[in-house]
Design an enzyme around this catalytic site. Structure first.
Site, PDB file in Angstrom:
ATOM      1  N   HIS A 175      31.546  24.842  50.946  1.00 31.66           N
ATOM      2  CA  HIS A 175      32.167  26.070  49.597  1.00 31.66           C
ATOM      3  C   HIS A 175      33.277  24.904  49.136  1.00 31.66           C
ATOM      4  O   HIS A 175      34.405  24.501  49.413  1.00 31.66           O
ATOM      5  CB  HIS A 175      32.964  26.518  51.174  1.00 31.66           C
ATOM      6  CG  HIS A 175      33.443  28.210  50.371  1.00 31.66           C
ATOM      7  ND1 HIS A 175      32.742  28.384  49.205  1.00 31.66           N
ATOM      8  CD2 HIS A 175      34.066  28.710  50.187  1.00 31.66           C
ATOM      9  CE1 HIS A 175      32.747  30.196  48.921  1.00 31.66           C
ATOM     10  NE2 HIS A 175      34.351  29.642  49.180  1.00 31.66           N
TER      11      HIS A 175
ATOM     12  N   LYS B  67      31.566  36.942  43.911  1.00 32.39           N
ATOM     13  CA  LYS B  67      33.178  35.647  43.116  1.00 32.39           C
ATOM     14  C   LYS B  67      32.309  34.696  42.329  1.00 32.39           C
ATOM     15  O   LYS B  67      31.990  33.742  43.785  1.00 32.39           O
ATOM     16  CB  LYS B  67      33.893  35.708  43.706  1.00 32.39           C
ATOM     17  CG  LYS B  67      35.088  35.400  44.023  1.00 32.39           C
ATOM     18  CD  LYS B  67      36.388  35.607  44.551  1.00 32.39           C
ATOM     19  CE  LYS B  67      37.054  34.353  45.062  1.00 32.39           C
ATOM     20  NZ  LYS B  67      38.828  34.715  44.959  1.00 32.39           N
TER      21      LYS B  67
ATOM     22  N   LYS C  50      33.502  29.961  42.032  1.00 30.88           N
ATOM     23  CA  LYS C  50      34.579  29.268  42.152  1.00 30.88           C
ATOM     24  C   LYS C  50      34.231  28.265  40.557  1.00 30.88           C
ATOM     25  O   LYS C  50      33.490  27.489  40.931  1.00 30.88           O
ATOM     26  CB  LYS C  50      34.313  28.828  43.062  1.00 30.88           C
ATOM     27  CG  LYS C  50      35.389  30.007  44.604  1.00 30.88           C
ATOM     28  CD  LYS C  50      36.611  30.019  44.322  1.00 30.88           C
ATOM     29  CE  LYS C  50      37.047  30.669  45.887  1.00 30.88           C
ATOM     30  NZ  LYS C  50      38.360  30.429  45.558  1.00 30.88           N
TER      31      LYS C  50
ATOM     32  N   ASP D 181      37.201  32.601  40.173  1.00 30.98           N
ATOM     33  CA  ASP D 181      38.306  32.129  40.350  1.00 30.98           C
ATOM     34  C   ASP D 181      38.476  30.717  40.063  1.00 30.98           C
ATOM     35  O   ASP D 181      37.146  30.477  40.699  1.00 30.98           O
ATOM     36  CB  ASP D 181      38.078  32.110  41.953  1.00 30.98           C
ATOM     37  CG  ASP D 181      39.725  32.412  42.867  1.00 30.98           C
ATOM     38  OD1 ASP D 181      41.043  31.683  41.476  1.00 30.98           O
ATOM     39  OD2 ASP D 181      39.559  32.368  42.953  1.00 30.98           O
TER      40      ASP D 181
ATOM     41  N   GLU E 260      39.918  35.827  38.098  1.00 28.46           N
ATOM     42  CA  GLU E 260      41.301  35.059  39.383  1.00 28.46           C
ATOM     43  C   GLU E 260      42.125  33.995  38.862  1.00 28.46           C
ATOM     44  O   GLU E 260      41.352  33.218  38.719  1.00 28.46           O
ATOM     45  CB  GLU E 260      40.905  35.297  40.603  1.00 28.46           C
ATOM     46  CG  GLU E 260      41.755  35.485  40.996  1.00 28.46           C
ATOM     47  CD  GLU E 260      41.225  35.571  43.393  1.00 28.46           C
ATOM     48  OE1 GLU E 260      39.744  36.140  42.982  1.00 28.46           O
ATOM     49  OE2 GLU E 260      41.568  34.818  43.708  1.00 28.46           O
TER      50      GLU E 260
ATOM     51  N   ASP F 210      46.059  35.739  41.998  1.00 28.07           N
ATOM     52  CA  ASP F 210      46.478  35.184  43.573  1.00 28.07           C
ATOM     53  C   ASP F 210      47.223  34.419  44.096  1.00 28.07           C
ATOM     54  O   ASP F 210      48.327  34.828  43.958  1.00 28.07           O
ATOM     55  CB  ASP F 210      44.678  34.878  43.693  1.00 28.07           C
ATOM     56  CG  ASP F 210      44.492  34.128  45.262  1.00 28.07           C
ATOM     57  OD1 ASP F 210      45.336  34.575  46.211  1.00 28.07           O
ATOM     58  OD2 ASP F 210      43.538  33.749  45.443  1.00 28.07           O
TER      59      ASP F 210
ATOM     60  N   LYS G  31      47.175  38.881  50.185  1.00 28.38           N
ATOM     61  CA  LYS G  31      46.789  37.857  52.059  1.00 28.38           C
ATOM     62  C   LYS G  31      47.174  37.773  52.304  1.00 28.38           C
ATOM     63  O   LYS G  31      48.470  38.674  52.060  1.00 28.38           O
ATOM     64  CB  LYS G  31      46.589  36.991  51.283  1.00 28.38           C
ATOM     65  CG  LYS G  31      45.043  36.620  49.925  1.00 28.38           C
ATOM     66  CD  LYS G  31      44.757  35.178  49.904  1.00 28.38           C
ATOM     67  CE  LYS G  31      43.769  35.310  48.411  1.00 28.38           C
ATOM     68  NZ  LYS G  31      42.987  34.051  48.472  1.00 28.38           N
TER      69      LYS G  31
ATOM     70  N   GLU H 222      37.089  40.765  50.034  1.00 24.06           N
ATOM     71  CA  GLU H 222      36.377  40.385  48.942  1.00 24.06           C
ATOM     72  C   GLU H 222      36.231  38.923  51.253  1.00 24.06           C
ATOM     73  O   GLU H 222      36.137  38.123  51.204  1.00 24.06           O
ATOM     74  CB  GLU H 222      37.129  38.183  49.203  1.00 24.06           C
ATOM     75  CG  GLU H 222      38.409  38.375  48.899  1.00 24.06           C
ATOM     76  CD  GLU H 222      39.191  37.140  47.960  1.00 24.06           C
ATOM     77  OE1 GLU H 222      38.469  36.634  47.217  1.00 24.06           O
ATOM     78  OE2 GLU H 222      39.959  36.559  48.395  1.00 24.06           O
TER      79      GLU H 222
HETATM   80  C1  MUC Z   1      40.895  31.974  46.222  1.00 24.67           C
HETATM   81  O1  MUC Z   1      41.391  31.384  46.649  1.00 24.67           O
HETATM   82  O2  MUC Z   1      40.917  33.642  46.087  1.00 24.67           O
HETATM   83  C2  MUC Z   1      39.119  33.558  48.633  1.00 24.67           C
HETATM   84  C3  MUC Z   1      37.246  33.514  47.928  1.00 24.67           C
HETATM   85  C4  MUC Z   1      37.329  32.169  48.137  1.00 24.67           C
HETATM   86  O3  MUC Z   1      35.582  32.025  48.385  1.00 24.67           O
HETATM   87  O4  MUC Z   1      38.022  31.647  48.612  1.00 24.67           O
HETATM   88  C5  MUC Z   1      39.038  32.692  48.390  1.00 24.67           C
HETATM   89  C6  MUC Z   1      40.247  31.894  47.878  1.00 24.67           C
HETATM   90 MG    MG Z   2      41.943  32.848  44.517  1.00 22.70          MG
END
Ligand code: MUC
Ligand code: MG
Length: 371
Positions: free
Chosen positions: A21, A166, A168, A197, A223, A248, A272, A325
């Site tokens: 991941h 989502k 990254k 994000d 994000e 976040d 969170k 999420e």
């Molecule tokens: C984050 O920064 O949001 C949330 C979903 C994911 O894949 O990583 C997290 C961390």
């Molecule tokens: Mg995040």
């Protein structure tokens, strides 16, 4: 109901992920859960969990540090004392221990589980009462390979498990990230919500360019594009673009939420439980956001089932404009919980039993414990 805490025990549990991941600051091949067991003076028990992402790369607490804070400082501060709920527990923890909200979140979760079980009510009832029996859940495509992400997204859409994704981004150049994002947006089709994000990776200038291009591509939400300290840039991005910004890392608790809203932020907040210090503390941030007209999103620290369910109980009491999420358990190869919640049709069902409504699988719990 008054609970006298008799004992607190903690363990580190390492569970591999189903695939790497990749985030802008770390690649995860394994998730470490810090698991807490709270026993009261009558022998009743409650369970809590704290996770972080990529060791110390997401925030200032590591799994090992969380366990140490619990064993060395938090457990002695609360053992032998009586608590009527999260408010008195938070007061007892916050005086001798500053920060360390991830560790405090595990203890608050364990107290809520214990209290809910003793009262015969779900944790959501203790937190204000659920307004929905199930919650929307997206999935994060973050294998590090565009083609693999598209295949994964298509498979999950075909299975009906998720309808929103989502991505990254932020580890590569802006041009590479935009090509990756556009290919996934086109590959998965128009009806599918795609959010990104950046995990703080952009400076303010890159963020303006990035937001403009992502708006053009048809991305729904961006994000944490800039560093957590750059509140001014986050506010200005939120006011400059139609494409909404999700804060976040910049919003951990109610104080951050108030300051960002007062500075003119107009987007949404990722809640969170770890950032705030527990499910009840995260709801304080949610209520500040609601008072300021800021939209809500149920965020994850990629918790296992225990932490995910604790979060779901809190999020179930809120109107969430951007859903959640809470897919953490699905990223892990195995589970230490015997009866995890069901993920189907883009949603997850809130457990209904007393407390968190879940039961530990003792064999798996022992198997994955760090020796
Ligand atoms: C984050 O920064 O949001 C949330 C979903 C994911 O894949 O990583 C997290 C961390
Ligand atoms: Mg995040």
């Amino acid at each position: 109901m008054s609970i006298q805490i008799a004992r607190i025990e903690s363990w580190l549990v390492d569970i591999p992920t189903i695939r790497p991941h990749k985030l802008s600051m770390a690649t995860m091949g394994c998730q470490t859960l810090t698991i807490v067991k709270m026993t009261d003076s009558d022998g009743a028990t409650g369970w809590g969990e704290a996770t972080t992402i990529g060791g110390l790369s997401y925030g200032p607490e590591s799994p090992e540090g969380i366990k140490s804070a619990i064993d060395t400082y938090l457990a002695p501060a609360v053992c032998g004392k009586r608590f009527d709920g999260p408010a008195s527990l938070a007061a007892a923890m916050n005086l001798p221990v500053k920060g360390n909200t991830f560790a405090k979140s595990a203890l608050e979760t364990a107290l809520l589980d214990l209290q809910g079980k003793r009262l015969g009510v779900p944790v959501s009832t203790l937190l204000g009462g659920a307004i929905t029996p199930s919650l929307p859940v997206l999935w994060t495509l973050a294998s590090g390979d565009t083609g693999r992400d598209i295949d994964e997204g298509k498979r999950l859409l075909a299975e009906g498990r998720h309808q929103a994704f989502k991505l990254k981004i932020g580890a590569k150049t802006l041009a590479e990230d935009l090509r990756h994002t556009q290919a996934i947006k086109e590959g998965l089709g128009d009806g599918v919500s795609i959010r990104v994000d950046v995990n703080q990776a952009w400076d303010a200038v890159t963020a303006v360019r990035g937001m403009a291009a992502l708006q053009e591509i048809g991305i729904d939400l961006v994000e944490q594009p800039v560093a957590l300290w750059d509140r001014a840039a986050l506010v200005s991005l939120s006011q400059r673009f139609v494409l909404p910004v999700l804060a976040d890392e910049a919003v951990a608790d109610a104080h951050d939420g108030y300051a960002l809203a007062a500075a003119g932020f107009t987007g949404a907040y990722a809640l969170k439980i770890a950032k705030a210090g527990g499910p009840a503390q995260a709801l304080k941030l949610a209520h500040v956001a609601q008072a300021a007209g800021i939209a809500l999103y149920g965020g994850t620290m990629l918790e296992g089932t225990l932490g995910t369910v604790a979060s779901l109980h809190a999020w179930s009491t809120l109107p969430l404009s951007w859903g959640t999420e809470m897919f953490g358990p699905l990223l892990l190869k195995d589970d230490i919980i015997a009866n995890p919640p069901v993920f189907r049709d883009g949603r997850v069902t809130l457990p209904q039993g007393p407390g968190l409504g879940i039961t530990l699988d003792e064999d798996k719990f022992r198997f994955y414990q760090r020796k």
